[in-house]
Enzyme design. Structure first.
Site, PDB file in Angstrom:
ATOM      1  CB  ALA A  52      -0.918  -0.010   1.222  1.00 26.88           C
ATOM      2  CD  GLU A  53       4.458   4.450   2.679  1.00 29.23           C
ATOM      3  OE1 GLU A  53       3.254   4.518   2.984  1.00 29.23           O
ATOM      4  OE2 GLU A  53       5.253   5.393   2.806  1.00 29.23           O
ATOM      5  CE1 TYR A  54       7.531   0.016  -5.677  1.00 24.28           C
ATOM      6  CE2 TYR A  54       5.357  -0.279  -6.653  1.00 24.28           C
ATOM      7  CZ  TYR A  54       6.731  -0.178  -6.799  1.00 24.28           C
ATOM      8  OH  TYR A  54       7.293  -0.254  -8.036  1.00 24.28           O
ATOM      9  CB  SER A 100       0.415  -2.556 -15.402  1.00 26.96           C
ATOM     10  OG  SER A 100       0.280  -1.285 -15.975  1.00 26.96           O
ATOM     11  CD  GLU A 132      -9.938 -13.918 -14.451  1.00 30.82           C
ATOM     12  OE1 GLU A 132      -9.379 -14.919 -14.006  1.00 30.82           O
ATOM     13  OE2 GLU A 132      -9.978 -13.618 -15.654  1.00 30.82           O
ATOM     14  CE  LYS A 134      -4.040  -6.910 -10.013  1.00 31.67           C
ATOM     15  NZ  LYS A 134      -2.807  -7.369  -9.413  1.00 31.67           N
ATOM     16  CG  ASP A 136      -1.004 -10.794  -3.400  1.00 31.66           C
ATOM     17  OD1 ASP A 136      -0.381 -10.139  -4.252  1.00 31.66           O
ATOM     18  OD2 ASP A 136      -1.089 -10.468  -2.208  1.00 31.66           O
ATOM     19  CE1 TYR A 244      -3.158 -11.709 -16.634  1.00 33.25           C
ATOM     20  CE2 TYR A 244      -2.986 -12.845 -14.541  1.00 33.25           C
ATOM     21  CZ  TYR A 244      -2.474 -11.951 -15.462  1.00 33.25           C
ATOM     22  OH  TYR A 244      -1.304 -11.296 -15.206  1.00 33.25           O
ATOM     23  CE  LYS A 336      -4.174  -4.147  -5.819  1.00 31.02           C
ATOM     24  NZ  LYS A 336      -3.059  -3.352  -6.044  1.00 31.02           N
ATOM     25  CB  CYS A 430       1.817  -9.626  38.380  1.00 31.18           C
ATOM     26  SG  CYS A 430       0.173  -9.377  37.698  1.00 31.18           S
ATOM     27  CB  CYS A 433      -1.635  -8.802  41.698  1.00 26.34           C
ATOM     28  SG  CYS A 433      -0.590 -10.202  41.261  1.00 26.34           S
ATOM     29  CB  CYS A 448       0.781 -13.137  37.226  1.00 27.49           C
ATOM     30  SG  CYS A 448       0.181 -12.884  38.896  1.00 27.49           S
ATOM     31  CB  CYS A 454      -3.477 -12.186  39.959  1.00 33.70           C
ATOM     32  SG  CYS A 454      -3.294 -10.913  38.691  1.00 33.70           S
TER      33      CYS A 454
HETATM   34  O1  I6G Z   1      -2.241  -8.413 -13.343  1.00 33.73           O
HETATM   35  C1  I6G Z   1      -3.373  -8.979 -13.768  1.00 33.73           C
HETATM   36  C2  I6G Z   1      -4.069  -9.805 -12.932  1.00 33.73           C
HETATM   37  C3  I6G Z   1      -5.238 -10.392 -13.365  1.00 33.73           C
HETATM   38  C4  I6G Z   1      -3.826  -8.713 -15.071  1.00 33.73           C
HETATM   39  C5  I6G Z   1      -5.027  -9.304 -15.508  1.00 33.73           C
HETATM   40  C6  I6G Z   1      -5.722 -10.147 -14.630  1.00 33.73           C
HETATM   41  O2  I6G Z   1      -6.841 -10.683 -15.066  1.00 33.73           O
HETATM   42  C7  I6G Z   1      -7.571 -11.512 -14.198  1.00 33.73           C
HETATM   43  N1  I6G Z   1      -5.476  -9.055 -16.749  1.00 33.73           N
HETATM   44  C8  I6G Z   1      -4.782  -8.245 -17.540  1.00 33.73           C
HETATM   45  C9  I6G Z   1      -5.309  -7.969 -18.890  1.00 33.73           C
HETATM   46  C10 I6G Z   1      -3.605  -7.670 -17.112  1.00 33.73           C
HETATM   47  N2  I6G Z   1      -3.131  -7.885 -15.894  1.00 33.73           N
HETATM   48  C11 I6G Z   1      -2.852  -6.764 -17.982  1.00 33.73           C
END
Ligand code: I6G
Length: 691
Positions: A52-54, A100, A132, A134, A136, A244, A336, A430, A433, A448, A454
């Site tokens: 999140a920071e990034y 991306s 669908e 995403k 990780d 995907y 997200k 403790c 107490c 403790c 206590c």
């Molecule tokens: O980074 C991604 C995760 C999941 C994706 C993606 C995705 O589809 C379920 N689909 C595309 C078209 C791209 N990145 C570019």
């Protein structure tokens, strides 16, 4: 190699943002910081800050650059799609760049995404979206020629990735040859390589047992496994790939792909590639909103980590018309989930005393929004955990809150440590107490030594006594126990039975009716079972099941109170440690007084008569429950079976008489079938329970 410290030297934190006057200065600082983080993440496999920071810093840089386009340079991190290519592998040029996705973070932004598409296509008509999760993991591209896997590559910077073919070939769910027929002559398939949670946990357990460090999270483990130079190591790692989208397609002697995204994925599946089973097509953007909600609820029960939902316009012709902006498609977005890891400051550490006297360090944090809630406390567990994290008061720490799990500190951002950081000192008395604390050899917990005298331990003991699986005293929740104890009305559970209506009704926020109801509920709990009574006493290591075994074996309280270790060891579930806790509990004079007083005030239970037990319909039957039951929870089913005399155990063996297999039953069902054990489905269970 970049020195660790330098990345934070350049950090444009709140202070420096106000000092640095020009956009150029801020841009330079942000770029340097992000490049350093990229290096730590992609090259060193050692992420320094939460995602999140990034993401925030990237967004900040994008926004500054878009306000000052003349300052954009080709080497800015915003001009890459992914990270730095790994140097240890050959580089490969993707046939089509790996893109991306743009992100949205709330419903309004998601609706805006849909509106922008409508505006661009100049139509009011609703579009179908393919939805669908995403995953990780690590994005990868597979190149198939004439149906044969030719190459596997990481995303790298989007144009150039790393050739990890040998490693990819070890992943069982990636076909080396596509099944069926009709595949385009040359085809790039994109997807995510990830490590399911179970595999990750097993891998880390193994690493721990071998005295190794283990991985921070499943994505890190997937990345580390994929970049092994020795593919034999990758082959031992539980990796999966979920496909995907397509990159380059040269149909040649094959057949053209379908015209809808979801159909393309189904085609992939027919060729032997894995696609996400949660993939669904919805009619319009409201369908996307509903899908997000549905999956957010399901998220914790999935077998893999996801960090959002991807929505794509389903019609490929519309995708073509919409095209791309910068390096992301206009026809897709990732919604997200709120970040599960965030940075904050550890302001202080306080020590809490639990029911068994365990002294737990609790982190007091600068409040931070993480995993969808504001978190200001987190457990630090024990001294070993504090030592493992090397955490000090004043440190910047990474907090993780996933699902309903209690928030925890996962790491310290060492580069942010200042000279003011203070060691965490464990108390030697403790904190409640002032009794001496003890740490038994071989245990990680300090306790403790005062036992029930206590006040902190007695409060927790009363809360446990009143809780649902113990005496189940209606209306007596934790807050009311605190209130009664703080008002000096109760010192231990026996005092509950001496409460005076006038004293109770005088408590803040207590009405007359509530006071009467409370006293009736306390009175009603006097009639109980020996098993519940034993569980309610809160003896260390004596949970519900052990309490039940003890009641069944000894049948009378006095027999248990006087049992020696040898007798205790005769009981199912009781080993030497549990036996010792039981002995110590009943040898303690404070505890003896409490137990005797509870009997004196009228707590009673039916005599356990061996003949009546044997008369129960399932007496002597060993039953195992597996899979999902629709009509009741597994614990409810277990309780009902036990009431009919059955012994419900967790694993299938030759001793098992019956397996109840709900939906999606797995290895236990197979084992029971192999052993020829009688199997009932949920309907059969209902008949057995007569419900
Ligand atoms: O980074 C991604 C995760 C999941 C994706 C993606 C995705 O589809 C379920 N689909 C595309 C078209 C791209 N990145 C570019």
């Amino acid at each position: 190699m970049v020195e660790q410290k330098s990345m934070f030297d350049a950090e444009p934190d709140q202070g420096s943002e106000t000092i640095s006057s020009s956009a150029l200065e801020q841009i330079v600082l942000l770029r340097k910081q992000i490049e350093n983080w990229n290096y730590d993440y992609y090259v060193m496999d050692a992420p320094q800050v939460p995602d999140a920071e990034y993401d925030r810093k990237i967004q900040q840089l994008i926004s500054l650059e878009s306000q000052n386009p003349e300052l954009i340079t080709s080497d800015s991190p915003t001009q890459r799609v992914g990270g730095t290519p790994l140097s240890a592998f050959d580089q490969v040029q993707h046939e089509m760049p790996m893109l991306s996705l743009d992100n949205v973070f709330d419903e309004t932004q998601l609706l805006d995404f849909d509106r922008r598409i409508h505006d661009r296509l100049n139509t009011d008509q609703a579009f179908e979206y393919a939805c669908e999760p995403k995953l990780d993991g690590i994005a990868a591209s597979l190149l198939y020629e004439n149906g044969i896997l030719i190459r596997g590559a990481t995303r790298g910077d989007g144009s150039t990735g790393e050739n990890i073919t040998q490693n990819i070939r070890t992943i069982q769910s990636i076909p080396l040859k596509l099944r069926g027929s009709g595949w385009p002559q040359r085809l790039e398939i994109r997807g995510e390589i990830y490590m399911p949670r179970a595999g990750f946990n097993a891998l880390n357990e193994k690493a721990k047992a071998a005295g190794e460090k283990g991985f921070m999270n499943p994505r890190n483990a997937a990345a580390g496994s994929l970049r092994q130079l020795d593919a034999r190591i990758t082959a031992t790692r539980p990796l999966e790939m979920c496909c995907y989208s397509v990159g380059m397609v040269e149909v040649g002697t094959g057949e053209p792909l379908p015209e809808k995204h979801a159909e393309v994925l189904k085609q992939f599946n027919a060729w032997g590639l894995r696609i996400n089973p949660e993939m669904a097509v919805v009619k319009n953007i409201q369908g996307c909103v509903d899908y997000y909600q549905m999956l957010a609820e399901k998220r914790d029960s999935l077998s893999y980590d996801i960090d959002g939902i991807v929505f794509k316009v389903n019609d490929l012709k519309l995708q073509l018309r919409l095209g791309f902006v910068a390096k992301a498609p206009r026809w897709a977005t990732a919604h997200k989930f709120p970040a599960q890891e965030e940075m904050t400051v550890l302001n202080d550490v306080e020590f809490q005393v639990g029911r068994t006297g365990a002294i737990t360090p609790v982190a007091r944090l600068e409040p931070v929004f993480v995993g969808g809630v504001t978190v200001s406390n987190a457990t630090l567990h024990n001294a070993d955990e504090v030592a493992r994290l090397q955490v000090k008061i004043g440190d910047t720490v990474v907090i993780r809150r996933a699902g309903d799990v209690i928030p925890k500190i996962v790491s310290v951002v060492m580069a942010k440590r200042t000279n003011f950081a203070r060691d965490i000192i464990f108390p030697d008395t403790c904190p409640v107490c002032s009794a001496a604390v003890e740490r038994i050899e071989g245990e990680v917990i300090t306790r403790c030594s005062a036992g029930i005298s206590c006040p902190a331990q007695s409060k927790q003991a009363i809360k446990h006594f009143a809780s649902r699986k113990a005496m189940d005293i209606d209306g007596l929740g934790d807050k009311l126990v605190d209130q009664l104890a703080d008002a000096g009305l109760i010192k231990n559970m026996t005092d509950l039975f001496c409460l005076d209506w006038k004293e109770v009704v005088a408590l803040e926020r207590m009405g007359q009716k509530s006071a009467s109801n409370l006293l009736s509920a306390i009175n009603a709990c006097k009639q109980t079972t020996l098993a519940r009574f034993l569980y309610a006493l809160g003896i260390r290591e004596v949970g519900e099941a052990t309490a039940k075994s003890l009641a069944e074996y000894f049948k009378e309280l006095s027999a248990l109170m006087h049992a020696d270790e040898a007798a205790l060891l005769e009981v199912d579930d009781v080993g030497p440690i549990v036996a010792q806790h039981i002995r110590l509990f009943f040898q303690n004079t404070d505890n003896q007084l409490i137990v005797n007083k509870l009997v004196e005030v009228g707590m009673h239970w039916p005599a356990i008569d061996a003949s009546s037990e044997l008369a129960l319909p399932l007496a002597g039957k060993v039953i195992v429950l597996t899979g999902n039951l629709e009509s009741m929870g597994r614990s409810e089913a277990k309780e009902q079976l036990q009431r009919l005399g059955a012994k419900v155990t967790g694993s299938v063996s030759k001793k098992t008489d019956l397996l109840i297999a709900g939906a999606a039953a797995g290895s236990k069902l197979t084992k029971a079938q192999d052993l020829g054990i009688e199997i009932l489905d949920e309907e059969g269970l209902k008949v057995l329970l007569n419900v």
